[in-house]
Design a protein around this motif. Structure first.
Motif, mmCIF file in Angstrom:
data_model
loop_
_atom_site.group_PDB
_atom_site.id
_atom_site.type_symbol
_atom_site.label_atom_id
_atom_site.label_comp_id
_atom_site.label_asym_id
_atom_site.label_seq_id
_atom_site.Cartn_x
_atom_site.Cartn_y
_atom_site.Cartn_z
ATOM 1 N N GLU A 264 -11.207 -31.453 26.088
ATOM 2 C CA GLU A 264 -9.878 -32.018 26.340
ATOM 3 C C GLU A 264 -9.567 -33.201 25.421
ATOM 4 O O GLU A 264 -8.414 -33.606 25.313
ATOM 5 N N ASP A 268 -5.530 -28.975 24.786
ATOM 6 C CA ASP A 268 -4.962 -29.077 26.125
ATOM 7 C C ASP A 268 -5.944 -28.463 27.126
ATOM 8 O O ASP A 268 -6.943 -27.839 26.744
ATOM 9 N N ARG A 269 -5.668 -28.635 28.438
ATOM 10 C CA ARG A 269 -6.636 -28.242 29.475
ATOM 11 C C ARG A 269 -6.896 -26.733 29.470
ATOM 12 O O ARG A 269 -8.050 -26.297 29.627
ATOM 13 N N ALA A 272 -9.193 -25.991 26.633
ATOM 14 C CA ALA A 272 -10.504 -26.586 26.891
ATOM 15 C C ALA A 272 -11.313 -25.724 27.851
ATOM 16 O O ALA A 272 -12.520 -25.521 27.670
#
Length: 293
Positions: A264, A268-269, A272
């Motif tokens: 991250e 972005d999440r 990730a």
């Protein structure tokens, strides 16, 4: 208890023998002298596809009578073949290509023959799975042949997840029109492992595509797959990039949350989670559920 001494003097005087005869998987030169002799000497040949087998018999000038034995008629044909064997006739069982009784109904006939104390004699020869394994570049000490993957996505997912902890190299067959879908499911469920996609074995267009699952997916997106495939997959924990020995993973001492947090810092999440899942060989949803509990 069943003890078979295939070649002892006086054996099988009252019944015939069931010969499991390997046929070529592409190149006709791969048939053995013993296979040709056996096909000529038996009273009957039971074939998965009589049209395909007749081409082989014609090429080698074999005139033995041939009958059909396949998945859709085995309940009717099986008992009749057993009756003929018990009456003293010897029968050769062949599949379309390679060894019979592997992922085909021949296994059922063998089982019935064992139950009737009929001698079963293998005539070895070409085999696609083992041929693909030895040219894959992946470990050959221990391996597991898994046949054909399920067609439905839910069943395919469950099937693949059953191999997640399997240490052995995995072998399975796949058709060209399904391979891209299967490789996608393989990446999602087992991670980005080293694999070899081998097609058209022993034929003119024999080809092995070796690399990571993700690399093979990209390759087939640009090069439409043709021919029947054998897929060879690195076992769990093998961590061999083909031709190289990999070092211990950098993330091995991190828990999943810390692993995702590391990515991250750059992504972005969603991305990730995807990268952490690929590293660990886990489904993305498992990683997502772990970090969102």
């Amino acid at each position: 208890m069943n003890v078979q001494k295939s070649f002892s003097e006086g054996v099988n005087e009252s019944s015939g023998s069931l010969y499991l005869v390997a046929t070529p998987i592409g190149n006709l030169e791969d048939i053995t002298f013993r296979a040709i002799r056996t096909l000529k000497e038996v009273q009957l040949i039971a074939a998965e596809d009589t049209r395909q087998t007749r081409k082989l018999l014609t090429h080698f000038e074999i005139n033995t009578r041939i009958v059909s034995y396949h998945e859709h008629n085995k309940r009717a044909s099986g008992p009749e073949l057993i009756r003929l064997l018990l009456d003293g006739q010897s029968i050769a069982l062949v599949s379309d290509a390679g060894l019979p009784a592997i992922s085909d109904p021949g296994a059922d006939l063998v089982k019935e023959a064992v139950e009737n104390n009929i001698a079963i004699i293998p005539i070895p020869g070409a085999n696609a799975a083992l041929s693909a394994l030895i040219m894959s570049g992946l470990p050959t000490e221990r391996f597991l042949f898994a046949g054909f993957p399920p067609r439905e996505r839910k069943s395919l997912t469950k099937w693949l997840q059953g191999f997640r902890a399997q240490q052995e190299t995995l072998l399975f067959y796949e058709s060209p029109h399904r391979i891209s879908k299967t490789l996608g499911a393989l990446l999602e469920n087992l991670g980005d492992r080293s694999i070899a996609c081998v097609r058209e074995l022993t034929k003119r267009h024999e080809e092995a595509v070796r690399g990571r699952v993700s690399e093979c997916i990209e390759w087939f997106a640009e090069h439409p797959p043709l021919g029947e495939f054998c897929i060879v997959v690195e076992g769990a924990g093998g961590a061999n990039v083909i031709g190289q020995q990999s070092e211990e993973a950098w993330w091995s001492e991190l828990d999943i949350e810390a692993h995702v947090a590391h990515y991250e810092e750059q992504y972005d999440r969603k991305e990730a989670i995807k990268k952490a899942a690929l590293d660990r060989g886990l489904p993305k949803r498992d990683v997502y559920n772990e970090v969102n509990r």
